[in-house]
Scaffold this motif. Structure first.
Motif, PDB file in Angstrom:
ATOM      1  N   SER A 115     -15.582  30.727 -55.971  1.00 33.04           N
ATOM      2  CA  SER A 115     -16.236  29.461 -55.620  1.00 33.04           C
ATOM      3  C   SER A 115     -15.178  28.448 -55.190  1.00 33.04           C
ATOM      4  CB  SER A 115     -17.013  28.916 -56.823  1.00 33.04           C
ATOM      5  OG  SER A 115     -16.118  28.691 -57.894  1.00 33.04           O
ATOM      6  N   GLY A 116     -15.654  27.421 -54.486  1.00 35.05           N
ATOM      7  CA  GLY A 116     -14.739  26.408 -53.974  1.00 35.05           C
ATOM      8  C   GLY A 116     -13.957  25.728 -55.094  1.00 35.05           C
ATOM      9  N   THR A 117     -14.633  25.483 -56.194  1.00 35.98           N
ATOM     10  CA  THR A 117     -13.951  24.794 -57.293  1.00 35.98           C
ATOM     11  C   THR A 117     -12.807  25.648 -57.842  1.00 35.98           C
ATOM     12  OG1 THR A 117     -14.346  23.431 -59.244  1.00 35.98           O
ATOM     13  CG2 THR A 117     -15.502  25.538 -59.199  1.00 35.98           C
ATOM     14  N   GLU A 118     -13.030  26.951 -57.919  1.00 37.98           N
ATOM     15  CA  GLU A 118     -11.952  27.840 -58.401  1.00 37.98           C
ATOM     16  C   GLU A 118     -10.811  27.900 -57.395  1.00 37.98           C
ATOM     17  OE1 GLU A 118     -13.812  31.583 -60.671  1.00 37.98           O
ATOM     18  OE2 GLU A 118     -14.811  31.078 -58.812  1.00 37.98           O
ATOM     19  N   CYS A 244      -5.297  21.154 -48.012  1.00 46.39           N
ATOM     20  CA  CYS A 244      -6.536  20.794 -47.311  1.00 46.39           C
ATOM     21  C   CYS A 244      -7.677  21.613 -47.900  1.00 46.39           C
ATOM     22  CB  CYS A 244      -6.414  21.034 -45.815  1.00 46.39           C
ATOM     23  SG  CYS A 244      -5.487  19.698 -45.028  1.00 46.39           S
ATOM     24  N   ASP A 245      -8.649  20.890 -48.437  1.00 43.33           N
ATOM     25  CA  ASP A 245      -9.863  21.524 -48.961  1.00 43.33           C
ATOM     26  C   ASP A 245     -10.804  21.717 -47.774  1.00 43.33           C
ATOM     27  OD1 ASP A 245     -12.419  21.992 -49.898  1.00 43.33           O
ATOM     28  OD2 ASP A 245     -12.216  20.699 -51.656  1.00 43.33           O
ATOM     29  N   GLU A 246     -10.853  22.959 -47.285  1.00 46.89           N
ATOM     30  CA  GLU A 246     -11.699  23.268 -46.125  1.00 46.89           C
ATOM     31  C   GLU A 246     -12.900  24.105 -46.565  1.00 46.89           C
ATOM     32  OE1 GLU A 246     -10.916  23.012 -42.453  1.00 46.89           O
ATOM     33  OE2 GLU A 246      -8.756  22.590 -42.452  1.00 46.89           O
TER      34      GLU A 246
HETATM   35  C1  LIG Z   1     -15.213  20.069 -49.926  1.00 47.44           C
HETATM   36  C2  LIG Z   1     -15.709  20.866 -51.092  1.00 47.44           C
HETATM   37  N1  LIG Z   1     -14.820  21.377 -51.944  1.00 47.44           N
HETATM   38  C3  LIG Z   1     -15.207  22.108 -53.016  1.00 47.44           C
HETATM   39  C4  LIG Z   1     -16.534  22.344 -53.270  1.00 47.44           C
HETATM   40  C5  LIG Z   1     -16.942  23.157 -54.467  1.00 47.44           C
HETATM   41  O1  LIG Z   1     -17.401  24.391 -54.054  1.00 47.44           O
HETATM   42  P1  LIG Z   1     -18.285  25.286 -55.066  1.00 47.44           P
HETATM   43  O2  LIG Z   1     -19.587  24.603 -55.223  1.00 47.44           O
HETATM   44  O3  LIG Z   1     -18.377  26.616 -54.359  1.00 47.44           O
HETATM   45  O4  LIG Z   1     -17.517  25.386 -56.333  1.00 47.44           O
HETATM   46  C6  LIG Z   1     -17.501  21.824 -52.394  1.00 47.44           C
HETATM   47  C7  LIG Z   1     -18.931  22.047 -52.657  1.00 47.44           C
HETATM   48  O5  LIG Z   1     -19.796  21.522 -52.041  1.00 47.44           O
HETATM   49  C8  LIG Z   1     -17.076  21.062 -51.286  1.00 47.44           C
HETATM   50  O6  LIG Z   1     -17.939  20.526 -50.444  1.00 47.44           O
END
Ligand SMILES: Cc1ncc(COP(=O)(O)O)c(C=O)c1O
Length: 446
Positions: A115-118, A244-246
């Motif tokens: 996941s994005g957070t990880e 960069c958070d993409e």
């Molecule tokens: C820019 C960005 N970073 C991180 C996240 C977190 O991703 P995840 O919900 O898959 O953990 C999101 C989720 O919407 C996001 O938009």
């Protein structure tokens, strides 16, 4: 995103009884049963076929009919349903190689998660170990994920809603201002000077500065063209890394593979998820420059997950990248994005409550306002978590009644369709939004 339903279906009722819903008071958890999907639409149990102009959570960038990805999932699950990350599969290596090809510069090695957070949590650990410094700087209007460090790095109201003695922010997080010319008293240039000053005052303790190159759920903020290159310079002058958070902007959404490419910036680390598999499988990645990867040749990479590099998810990721390439979806996002942009500009001209259109490619948003001269928002940011029904949510609900789904967040209608849409879908969506904006026009001052 639900319509008023006459009554819950059996699945909805059971789901509600036994599931804790995300980001809501459970009284308000009212999920809609989805029974089918077709190309760019999803079908509800009520029989409504809804054009998805949000790509769900800005993630189903391939739409719902990417056959190559579906086949890759079925085949790989038959072959290797799982193996632990210490083993190798052709799926993981193939995907990692493709990521090295499509990301900028010398970004080369990827740590996989789900996941994005990880992906962001991994980036923090990597940056801290590589630089030997402790702090992560990020901006207020941002969302980086729900787990402890990523939420602490976020400026989103979802962080302040939980920041308390029960769930305090993790230590070592510093917040900086944003490039938000429409709604902030600092202009983007001043915000950069502020960051420069902050990095100096933090006395060399910042390991990395984390930004969404184009902010997503906190208002679709588009910086001036020279912002990201100048930020990269400032960050490097202070011997910190640029992450960069993409997660939202990656994989073609802006008409380039990554939004960093729009500005010719090579971040030290890119985090990605969502579009990586078109969301057919949960998969995320943290890709780092080769020199950062080499730091871990003799230093312990003290991080890992059971599902890191899951073969089925990696097979889906590889097939997704082939689909983006072969169907020319990145290019289409740029071309159809230009058409969408001009149609949205038309809405801003016609509707006094449509304050400003922002965005690049198929990453677009319209910020609503009560008063276009003074730029008064309809609601405060905190209303995202207050449980109140907001005007922007009502606009979204009316568009949904018109058959089109848009994600809405903090005064902004987010317009992020799958990358394969054409003019016909844009026309359908813009017409639904045109009608829905009558609602916010009617709620303005005076
Ligand atoms: C820019 C960005 N970073 C991180 C996240 C977190 O991703 P995840 O919900 O898959 O953990 C999101 C989720 O919407 C996001 O938009």
């Amino acid at each position: 995103m639900s319509k008023q339903k006459p009554q819950r279906t059996e699945a909805e009722a059971r789901d509600k009884r036994h599931t804790l819903g995300t980001w809501c008071r459970q009284r308000d958890f009212d999920p809609t049963e989805i029974v089918d999907t077709e190309e760019f639409r999803f079908v509800t149990a009520e029989g409504d076929s809804i054009l998805d102009f949000s790509s769900q959570l800005v993630c189903t960038s391939l739409g719902y009919d990417a056959q190559r990805v579906k086949d890759a999932v079925s085949e790989s699950i038959q072959e290797i349903p799982y193996t632990q990350p210490g083993n190798s599969t052709r799926y993981r290596g193939e995907l990692a190689e493709k990521l090295a090809e499509i990301t900028p510069g010398t970004l080369n090695r990827t740590f996989f998660s789900t996941s994005g957070t990880e992906a962001n949590e991994a980036a923090f650990k990597i940056a801290r170990s590589y630089t030997g410094k402790e702090k992560i700087m990020s901006r207020y209007r941002s969302y980086h994920g729900a787990t402890a460090a990523s939420l602490s790095a976020s400026g989103d109201p979802r962080r302040t809603a939980v920041s308390s003695s029960v769930q305090p922010d993790v230590p070592g997080m510093v917040k900086a201002p944003d490039p938000y010319a429409y709604g902030s008293s600092l202009d983007p240039d001043e915000s950069l000077e502020y960051i420069d000053e902050q990095l100096m005052l933090e006395g060399g303790t910042v390991a990395a500065v984390l930004v969404e190159p184009l902010v997503g759920s906190n208002g679709v903020l588009t910086p001036p063209d020279d912002y990201l290159p100048r930020l990269a310079e400032i960050v490097h002058d202070h011997d910190a890394l640029l992450i960069c958070d993409e997660v939202m902007t990656g994989f073609g959404r802006t008409g380039e593979w990554f939004a960093s490419d729009l500005y010719d910036v090579e971040p030290d680390i890119i985090t990605m998820a969502k579009g990586l598999t078109g969301s057919y499988q949960p998969l995320a990645g943290t890709i780092v420059k080769e020199e950062i990867a080499e730091h871990f040749d003799d230093t312990l990479l003290n991080h890992g997950h059971t599902f890191s590099g899951h073969p089925v998810a990696c097979a889906a990721g590889s097939a997704a990248i082939e689909t983006y390439r072969e169907e020319g979806l990145v290019e289409n996002a740029g071309e159809i994005g230009a058409y969408l942009r001009s149609e949205l500009e038309g809405l801003v001209e016609r509707h006094p409550s449509a304050g400003e259109r922002r965005g690049i490619g198929l990453h677009q948003g319209i910020e609503l306002t009560r008063d276009p001269d003074k730029r008064v928002p309809f609601e405060e940011r905190i209303d995202k978590v207050s449980g109140r029904t907001t005007v922007v949510d009502e606009v979204g609900a009316r568009a949904y009644d018109n058959g089109v789904y848009f994600y809405t967040s903090m005064n902004t209608v987010v317009i992020t369709p799958p990358l394969g849409v054409g003019e016909a879908e844009v026309d359908e969506a813009v017409s639904a939004l045109d009608d829905a904006l009558e609602h916010s026009d009617g709620k303005m001052l005076g």
